[in-house]
Scaffold this active site. Sequence first.
Site, short mmCIF file in Angstrom:
data_model
loop_
_atom_site.label_atom_id
_atom_site.label_comp_id
_atom_site.label_asym_id
_atom_site.label_seq_id
_atom_site.Cartn_x
_atom_site.Cartn_y
_atom_site.Cartn_z
N HIS A 126 3.91 41.72 31.26
CA HIS A 126 3.76 41.72 32.73
C HIS A 126 3.63 40.30 33.29
O HIS A 126 3.73 40.12 34.51
CB HIS A 126 2.53 42.52 33.16
CG HIS A 126 2.64 44.00 32.91
ND1 HIS A 126 3.72 44.74 33.33
CD2 HIS A 126 1.81 44.86 32.25
CE1 HIS A 126 3.54 46.01 32.96
NE2 HIS A 126 2.40 46.10 32.30
N ASP A 244 1.79 52.79 24.51
CA ASP A 244 1.07 53.57 25.50
C ASP A 244 1.90 54.72 26.08
O ASP A 244 1.43 55.44 26.97
CB ASP A 244 0.51 52.67 26.63
CG ASP A 244 1.47 51.58 27.06
OD1 ASP A 244 2.64 51.59 26.62
OD2 ASP A 244 1.05 50.71 27.85
#
Length: 306
Positions: A126, A244
């Site tokens: 990110h 995830d």
Amino acid sequence: MTVSIVSHPDCALHDMGEHHPECPARLRVIQNQLISSGLDFVMLHHEAPRASRKQLCRVHDSEYVEHVFAKAPNEDRAWLDPDTCMNPHTLSAALHAAGAVVHGVDLVMSGQGRTAFCNVRPPGHHAERDHAMGFCIFNNISVGAAHARQVHRLERVAIVDFDVHHGNGTEDIFRDEPNVLFCSTFQHPLYPNTGTATDSDHIVNVPLAAGANGDSFRAAVESHWLPKLEAFAPELVLISAGFDAHVEDDIADLRLVERDFAWVTAEIKKIADRYAGGRVVSSLEGGYALSALGRSVAAHINALLG
Ligand SMILES: [Zn+2]
């Protein structure tokens, strides 16, 4: 055939607080699972060096890199974004996390190993050119890709990202760099809500709806990633390995299981075997359901072993 594992003790000292999902225990469960599964004994262990400012500044603005150094606290915590903070060990952890991918690239490029897994945190995908975001400080996988391009003079580097969140930072960094192919699957809508407006030949974003299972994920990889990877013929494949999207991970709503991570890893490895001399460097991104994380990384490494 063996897999190198690159890590550093400081990566487990970065701690963003008691209830933060991106926690030091993540690395411990992975290490424990690798030991209990017997994989640890067939892996070559390497200590990650620190990334240099020069290596970081290939993908980050120098002002941003200096900002992170200046923010590093001597005590307590300093916040870089609403989800991301630094404790006194974070700067060292972040430098070693980026340095791990650089070292992994050096290992596979020098023929000391064909595949490497960087067991590091903070994660990176990110982090954009000029800011930290979503638990990420430096974009580790991008630092490795830029190192491969500049130092090892590779013409074509592929980054594949199967974390449940879109790798907005990696896209931001390589948006205008057609020598880097970026393939990503991610749940949408979901943080950071990017990746659906991209119109680029070398950025392959495949959003998946909440509830999508392994069949949908595999269909997306088969119809969108694999033809692009075949046509691109990468000389090195890097993996932003986030776990995830696992059904047990409640940070998101995809329904992948260990064998899906093993499958995609094997498909990536086939591409690498065909075009890149088998060279794959994988780096840990997300994955917050601790037991599932350990099992998923073991499945991923088993598939890298082939
Ligand atoms: Zn994620």
